[in-house]
Design a protein around this motif. Structure first.
Motif, PDB file in Angstrom:
ATOM      1  N   VAL A  50       0.872  -1.179   0.000  1.00  0.00           N
ATOM      2  CA  VAL A  50       0.000   0.000   0.000  1.00  0.00           C
ATOM      3  C   VAL A  50       0.912   1.233   0.000  1.00  0.00           C
ATOM      4  CG1 VAL A  50      -1.783   1.305   1.223  1.00  0.00           C
ATOM      5  CG2 VAL A  50      -1.828  -1.201   1.273  1.00  0.00           C
ATOM      6  N   HIS A  51       0.701   2.112  -0.946  1.00  0.00           N
ATOM      7  CA  HIS A  51       1.555   3.295  -1.085  1.00  0.00           C
ATOM      8  C   HIS A  51       1.578   4.140   0.188  1.00  0.00           C
ATOM      9  CE1 HIS A  51       3.482   6.561  -3.466  1.00  0.00           C
ATOM     10  NE2 HIS A  51       2.830   7.344  -2.628  1.00  0.00           N
ATOM     11  N   ALA A  52       0.404   4.394   0.748  1.00  0.00           N
ATOM     12  CA  ALA A  52       0.296   5.275   1.924  1.00  0.00           C
ATOM     13  C   ALA A  52       0.899   4.668   3.177  1.00  0.00           C
ATOM     14  CB  ALA A  52      -1.168   5.632   2.179  1.00  0.00           C
ATOM     15  N   ILE A  59       1.266   1.826  -6.680  1.00  0.00           N
ATOM     16  CA  ILE A  59       0.236   2.835  -6.935  1.00  0.00           C
ATOM     17  C   ILE A  59      -1.104   2.314  -6.419  1.00  0.00           C
ATOM     18  CG2 ILE A  59      -0.936   4.196  -8.728  1.00  0.00           C
ATOM     19  CD1 ILE A  59       1.600   3.573 -10.500  1.00  0.00           C
ATOM     20  N   THR A  60      -1.582   2.904  -5.315  1.00  0.00           N
ATOM     21  CA  THR A  60      -2.836   2.442  -4.693  1.00  0.00           C
ATOM     22  C   THR A  60      -3.647   3.639  -4.178  1.00  0.00           C
ATOM     23  OG1 THR A  60      -1.618   2.135  -2.615  1.00  0.00           O
ATOM     24  CG2 THR A  60      -1.933   0.179  -3.999  1.00  0.00           C
ATOM     25  N   PRO A  61      -4.115   4.509  -5.059  1.00  0.00           N
ATOM     26  CA  PRO A  61      -4.818   5.721  -4.598  1.00  0.00           C
ATOM     27  C   PRO A  61      -6.077   5.450  -3.785  1.00  0.00           C
ATOM     28  CG  PRO A  61      -5.050   5.425  -6.985  1.00  0.00           C
ATOM     29  CD  PRO A  61      -4.006   4.459  -6.533  1.00  0.00           C
ATOM     30  N   THR A 291      -2.280  -5.486  -8.066  1.00  0.00           N
ATOM     31  CA  THR A 291      -2.758  -4.761  -6.883  1.00  0.00           C
ATOM     32  C   THR A 291      -3.344  -3.418  -7.291  1.00  0.00           C
ATOM     33  OG1 THR A 291      -1.084  -5.844  -5.504  1.00  0.00           O
ATOM     34  CG2 THR A 291      -2.098  -3.849  -4.619  1.00  0.00           C
ATOM     35  N   THR A 292      -2.721  -2.734  -8.239  1.00  0.00           N
ATOM     36  CA  THR A 292      -3.260  -1.458  -8.721  1.00  0.00           C
ATOM     37  C   THR A 292      -4.578  -1.669  -9.456  1.00  0.00           C
ATOM     38  OG1 THR A 292      -1.036  -0.527  -8.912  1.00  0.00           O
ATOM     39  CG2 THR A 292      -2.766   0.574 -10.149  1.00  0.00           C
ATOM     40  N   LYS A 299     -12.259   1.246  -5.930  1.00  0.00           N
ATOM     41  CA  LYS A 299     -12.689   2.634  -6.168  1.00  0.00           C
ATOM     42  C   LYS A 299     -14.125   2.672  -6.690  1.00  0.00           C
ATOM     43  CE  LYS A 299     -11.302   4.660  -9.897  1.00  0.00           C
ATOM     44  NZ  LYS A 299     -10.446   5.318 -10.925  1.00  0.00           N
ATOM     45  N   ASP A 300     -14.453   1.799  -7.628  1.00  0.00           N
ATOM     46  CA  ASP A 300     -15.810   1.773  -8.188  1.00  0.00           C
ATOM     47  C   ASP A 300     -16.842   1.399  -7.122  1.00  0.00           C
ATOM     48  OD1 ASP A 300     -14.761   2.458 -10.622  1.00  0.00           O
ATOM     49  OD2 ASP A 300     -14.934   0.457 -11.508  1.00  0.00           O
ATOM     50  N   ILE A 301     -16.473   0.517  -6.209  1.00  0.00           N
ATOM     51  CA  ILE A 301     -17.390   0.122  -5.136  1.00  0.00           C
ATOM     52  C   ILE A 301     -17.638   1.304  -4.195  1.00  0.00           C
ATOM     53  CG2 ILE A 301     -17.653  -1.372  -3.108  1.00  0.00           C
ATOM     54  CD1 ILE A 301     -16.044  -3.505  -4.663  1.00  0.00           C
TER      55      ILE A 301
END
Length: 484
Positions: A50-52, A59-61, A291-292, A299-301
């Motif tokens: 996880v990027h954060a 990349i996992t915004p 993973t990305t 995100k869509d959910i």
């Protein structure tokens, strides 16, 4: 004419007023009803993916957004597994609420109604929740026997092919491509399985938004489990030259055979022996890409949840069933006691949950079940051995949940205890003892077990592990293998 216009204006004011009142009433109903609960479950996702949470390469915004909008538990663990399919034990624990050895006993008895009634979704249903499941199941019970509604029930892992193993041997080994649909896997059936699960979840949320009952969703993705496949655009996001080799990289793990994770274990066959930096880079590139791709489905959910006005009264949990080595310590799989394979991301977002908060206390990922029960207003049954972390998430001061973290693999292959910044790992078959100072050596590289200064620490942790075994019904007699 003026009179007619006046009547029209009056009717419009009355209509808009009623409409506004209706909206207020609907909003009030939404706020007053029990909160919805969504459980997002990935597979094989290490805490480091996880990027954060510290990995600037991935990349996992969307996952980053969950970290920003909620509370993150930075040290959440799975206990391990009773066989190579670690996901089976992890899921058996989270559905039943039992620790690993008792979960194993229960998992063979789900034909009995009394055992089904004690599962997580059945407990939620009793409190008026509409329960829904889609995705990877891998539990020894039929999903539709314990959930009200079921989407696609997917197998333990996507159908793989021989081409996905022992690769890449060199830069000329280019037969396999993650986006090639002819290799099946996530592409079997035409649509990528992560997209299939996403579509199921979006459809259910759309229908649920028209109903008054609260809902509980169990959304289990297979990703980023191998075969690590995703559309080409996701793989293209990652250049091999930018992917770093883990600090713990080694060509071969010296204790692999004795710990039960040798060359015959399926997961370890994915990359060639001995490990090369190139093969590890390629495996990590494909792992990051899938993973990305998963991140975009989540995100869509979340978007449909917000679009339907449900987010403000919904708790969202995100975690994984266990982690993965992907090249750390000479290992590719998850059948080990190192943090990269036992530690997972765990985020919770919802009403009264602090934003951007990180909690370092050691917990188990299966604590999500007990936490969801508390949110739903369900008194925790005595048979549930895991603990709610809701108080810990909401306040700065809370009682410690566990004195130590326990880990196991197979009946006699590995045992572990993590406590007070140290980790003791035991391989009974080879009588191997490993001790790590996690504060000063977070990558678990320097074994201190042979250092005279740490003999008391080894004895202390060993004795405490013996006691944990008794408490958990662990069948292995460690004293027979070790004279500590």
């Amino acid at each position: 004419m003026k009179k007619t216009f006046g009547v029209f204006v009056f009717i419009m004011i009355l209509f808009l007023g009623c409409k506004q009142q209706s909206k207020k009433e609907k909003s009030q109903i939404s706020i007053n009803k029990k909160p919805n609960i969504i459980f997002l479950f990935s597979d094989d996702q290490t805490f480091k993916a996880v990027h954060a949470l510290g990995n600037k390469e991935i990349i996992t915004p969307t996952m980053d957004k969950l970290v920003a909008e909620g509370t993150t538990f930075t040290h959440a663990y799975n206990m391990g597994g009773w066989n190579g399919a670690i996901c089976v034990a992890s899921r058996a624990m989270i559905i039943s609420g039992r620790s690993i050895w008792r979960a194993q006993q229960i998992s063979g008895n789900y034909s009995k109604n009394e055992d089904l009634d004690k599962t997580w979704p059945r407990l939620m249903e009793v409190q008026g929740y509409e329960t829904y499941m889609t995705g990877k199941w891998h539990v020894n019970a039929k999903a539709d026997s314990i959930f009200n509604h079921v989407g696609h029930v997917l197998r333990g892992m996507p159908f793989d092919t021989p081409e996905g193993y022992n690769r890449p041997k060199s830069k000329n080994d280019t037969l396999w491509k993650p986006w090639k649909k002819e290799f099946g896997g996530y592409w079997k059936g035409g649509k990528h399985w992560s997209e299939l699960v996403k579509d199921d979840a979006v459809s259910f949320i759309n229908d649920a938004s028209k109903k008054e009952n609260p809902f509980f969703m169990y959304i289990a993705f297979n990703a980023p489990h191998d075969p690590r496949q995703s559309p080409k655009k996701y793989v293209d996001m990652y250049s091999l030259k930018d992917i770093s080799i883990p600090e713990s990289f080694m060509p071969e793990y010296p204790y692999a055979e004795s710990m039960g994770a040798g060359k015959n274990l399926r997961d370890e066959k994915l990359a060639p022996f001995p490990r090369t930096e190139y093969s590890v880079k390629v495996n990590r590139q494909e792992y990051y890409a899938i993973t990305t791709h998963l991140d975009d489905q989540i995100k869509d959910i979340l978007n449909i949840l917000e679009e339907k006005g449900l987010k403000e009264n919904t708790y969202i949990f995100f975690t994984a069933d266990h982690g993965l080595a992907i090249g750390e310590h000479g290992l590719i799989g998850k059948q080990n006691m190192y943090d990269h394979s036992m530690r997972v991301p765990l985020m919770v977002v919802g009403p009264n949950i602090p934003k951007g908060k990180k909690i370092d206390e050691d917990i188990y990922l299966q604590d999500v079940m007990a936490t969801a029960l508390e949110i739903a207003g369900i008194a925790k049954p005595k048979y549930i051995e895991f603990n709610s972390f809701l108080d810990l998430a909401k306040t700065a001061h809370s009682a410690k949940k566990y004195d130590a973290i326990y880990g196991t693999y197979e009946k006699a292959s590995q045992r572990m205890i993590r406590k007070d910044g140290f980790k003791l790992i035991l391989y009974p078959k080879s009588k191997t003892i490993l001790l790590y100072d996690l504060e000063n050596d977070p990558n678990e590289l320097n074994n201190l077990s042979g250092d005279k200064k740490y003999q008391n620490k080894v004895k202390q942790l060993f004795n405490e592990l013996i006691q944990m075994q008794k408490n958990m019904g662990d069948p292995l007699d460690l004293k027979e293998a070790f004279s500590i």
